[in-house]
Design a protein around this motif. Structure first.
Motif, PDB file in Angstrom:
ATOM      1  N   HIS A 142      -5.723   2.098  -0.537  1.00  0.00           N
ATOM      2  CA  HIS A 142      -5.975   3.536  -0.477  1.00  0.00           C
ATOM      3  C   HIS A 142      -6.070   4.176  -1.853  1.00  0.00           C
ATOM      4  CE1 HIS A 142      -4.635   3.143   3.779  1.00  0.00           C
ATOM      5  NE2 HIS A 142      -5.585   4.033   3.920  1.00  0.00           N
ATOM      6  N   ASP A 188       0.847  -1.215   0.000  1.00  0.00           N
ATOM      7  CA  ASP A 188       0.000   0.000   0.000  1.00  0.00           C
ATOM      8  C   ASP A 188       0.876   1.257   0.000  1.00  0.00           C
ATOM      9  OD1 ASP A 188      -2.723   1.185   0.332  1.00  0.00           O
ATOM     10  OD2 ASP A 188      -1.833   1.951   2.172  1.00  0.00           O
ATOM     11  N   SER A 189       1.930   1.246   0.814  1.00  0.00           N
ATOM     12  CA  SER A 189       2.813   2.426   0.890  1.00  0.00           C
ATOM     13  C   SER A 189       3.455   2.739  -0.453  1.00  0.00           C
ATOM     14  CB  SER A 189       3.941   2.174   1.916  1.00  0.00           C
ATOM     15  OG  SER A 189       3.428   2.122   3.219  1.00  0.00           O
ATOM     16  N   ARG A 234      -0.515   9.267   5.484  1.00  0.00           N
ATOM     17  CA  ARG A 234      -1.518   8.197   5.508  1.00  0.00           C
ATOM     18  C   ARG A 234      -2.057   8.031   6.920  1.00  0.00           C
ATOM     19  NH1 ARG A 234      -0.563   1.713   4.605  1.00  0.00           N
ATOM     20  NH2 ARG A 234      -0.015   1.902   6.800  1.00  0.00           N
ATOM     21  N   TYR A 257      -2.892   9.675   1.231  1.00  0.00           N
ATOM     22  CA  TYR A 257      -3.463   8.347   1.007  1.00  0.00           C
ATOM     23  C   TYR A 257      -4.783   8.336   1.773  1.00  0.00           C
ATOM     24  CZ  TYR A 257       1.191   6.389  -0.297  1.00  0.00           C
ATOM     25  OH  TYR A 257       2.398   6.093  -0.888  1.00  0.00           O
ATOM     26  N   LYS A 258      -5.877   8.114   1.072  1.00  0.00           N
ATOM     27  CA  LYS A 258      -7.182   8.166   1.730  1.00  0.00           C
ATOM     28  C   LYS A 258      -8.008   6.940   1.392  1.00  0.00           C
ATOM     29  CE  LYS A 258      -7.214  11.810   4.220  1.00  0.00           C
ATOM     30  NZ  LYS A 258      -7.525  11.712   5.664  1.00  0.00           N
ATOM     31  N   ASP A 261       7.049  12.668   4.825  1.00  0.00           N
ATOM     32  CA  ASP A 261       5.943  11.791   5.230  1.00  0.00           C
ATOM     33  C   ASP A 261       5.440  12.323   6.576  1.00  0.00           C
ATOM     34  OD1 ASP A 261       4.157   9.803   5.873  1.00  0.00           O
ATOM     35  OD2 ASP A 261       5.688   8.271   6.289  1.00  0.00           O
ATOM     36  N   LEU A 303      -5.138   7.668  -3.882  1.00  0.00           N
ATOM     37  CA  LEU A 303      -4.157   8.751  -3.780  1.00  0.00           C
ATOM     38  C   LEU A 303      -4.788  10.001  -4.379  1.00  0.00           C
ATOM     39  CD1 LEU A 303      -0.906   6.938  -5.031  1.00  0.00           C
ATOM     40  CD2 LEU A 303      -1.668   7.262  -2.686  1.00  0.00           C
ATOM     41  N   SER A 322      -3.387  -1.786  -3.467  1.00  0.00           N
ATOM     42  CA  SER A 322      -3.360  -0.732  -2.471  1.00  0.00           C
ATOM     43  C   SER A 322      -4.782  -0.493  -2.023  1.00  0.00           C
ATOM     44  CB  SER A 322      -2.788   0.555  -3.077  1.00  0.00           C
ATOM     45  OG  SER A 322      -3.061   1.631  -2.216  1.00  0.00           O
TER      46      SER A 322
END
Ligand SMILES: C[S@@+](CC[C@H](N)C(=O)[O-])C[C@H]1O[C@@H](n2cnc3c(N)ncnc32)[C@H](O)[C@@H]1O
Length: 235
Positions: free
Chosen positions: A207, A53-54, A143, A168-169, A71, A209, A205
Motif C-alpha cells: 500500500h 503491510d500494516s 485500510r 493505506y491505499k 484504526d 500511505l 508494503s
C-alpha cells in the motif's frame, strides 16, 4: 519467504514483539476457518500482506509522534494490532461496525496480553459526532474500508488539529486523491505527501500511505448520516 520475513521483523522489533505478531497471525488464521476475516490463507502471504503491510506507518515521524491512534474499520485487526504490538507506548482505538470481528480481536488480544487497545463497536458516521472522540486523536489510520472521499468524511472529524489521517491505499491512490480533493479541504485536511513504502528496500508494503494533515476544524455537519457520503459526495 516466511522465515526471511520473520527474521527481518525480529531484527527490527526484537523477538518478543515478533513472537506476538506471529502468534496473532496464527490465531487469526485458525479462527478464519470458522469466521471469515481474510481471504489470505498462506502464512508467508499473510505475513507480507497483513503484518508487514500494516507496519508501514512505523517508518514515519508523523506517526511516531502520535500517542492516541484510531484504526477505522479494523476488521481482523489490521493495521491496528500489528501497530499496537510494535508501539506499546501508544494507545490504539480499533473501530468496526461489525461486533463479531471485534469479539475475535478481543479474545486473541486477551490471550496474547495486548493491552494498549480499546475496541469500539460503532459506525464511523456516529463516532465522529461523539465528543469523547471528535477531534481528539493524533492519528487515524484505515485500510481497505471505503473510497477516499467517503473515508475522509468518516476519519477527519476524529483527528485533532495538527494530527494526521493516514489512509493505506492501493494503486488507485492518486486517482482517489483527485476525486477526494474537495472533500479533504472542506473537512479541514491538507494532503502533504504520498509515500510508497514498497519502493523502500527496507520495507515491504503493498500500500501507499497518504499523509493528510488536519489543519482546520471539521464543520459540525460532518460526518453525515449513513449512506449520504456515498449518495452525495462532497465536490
Ligand atoms: C474489507 S474490511 C478491511 C479490514 C481491515 N482494515 C483490513 O485491512 O484487513 C472493511 C471493514 O470496515 C468495516 N466498516 C465498513 N463500513 C464501516 C463503517 N461505516 N463504520 C465502521 N466500520 C465499517 C467493515 O465491517 C469491515 O470490517
Amino acid at each position: 519467504m516466511k522465515d526471511n520475513l520473520i527474521s527481518e521483523l525480529s531484527g527490527r522489533y526484537g523477538d518478543d514483539k515478533t513472537d506476538k505478531l506471529v502468534r496473532y497471525m496464527q490465531r487469526i488464521r485458525d479462527i478464519n476457518e470458522h469466521i471469515n476475516l481474510t481471504a489470505v490463507r498462506e502464512e508467508g502471504e499473510f505475513l507480507e500482506k497483513h503484518i508487514v503491510d500494516s507496519l508501514a506507518c512505523n517508518d514515519y515521524e508523523e506517526f511516531q509522534r502520535a500517542k492516541l491512534v484510531v484504526d477505522m474499520g479494523t476488521g481482523g485487526g489490521f493495521p491496528g494490532i500489528p501497530l499496537a504490538v510494535t508501539n506499546p507506548d501508544k494507545k490504539f482505538i480499533l473501530v468496526d461496525s461489525l461486533n463479531k470481528r471485534l469479539k475475535v480481536i478481543d479474545q486473541v488480544a486477551e490471550e496474547l496480553g495486548i493491552r494498549n487497545i480499546e475496541l469500539v463497536h460503532v459506525r464511523a458516521e456516529d463516532m465522529g459526532h461523539n465528543v469523547k472522540y471528535r477531534e481528539k486523536v493524533d492519528v487515524c489510520v484505515s485500510r481497505a474500508v471505503a473510497s477516499l472521499d467517503i473515508l475522509s468524511e468518516w476519519c477527519l472529524p476524529l483527528v485533532k488539529k495538527g494530527g494526521y489521517f493516514i489512509p493505506y491505499k492501493g494503486e488507485s491512490a492518486e486517482d482517489e486523491l483527485t476525486s477526494a480533493d474537495a472533500a479533504i479541504r472542506v473537512l479541514g485536511g491538507n494532503v502533504e505527501k504520498i509515500e510508497n513504502p514498497s519502493q523502500d528496500k527496507n520495507a515491504i508494503s503493498g500500500h501507499r500511505l497518504i499523509f493528510i494533515r488536519k489543519c482546520n476544524s471539521t464543520p459540525k455537519r460532518f460526518p453525515r448520516k449513513p449512506g449520504i457520503a456515498k449518495k452525495s459526495p462532497i465536490r
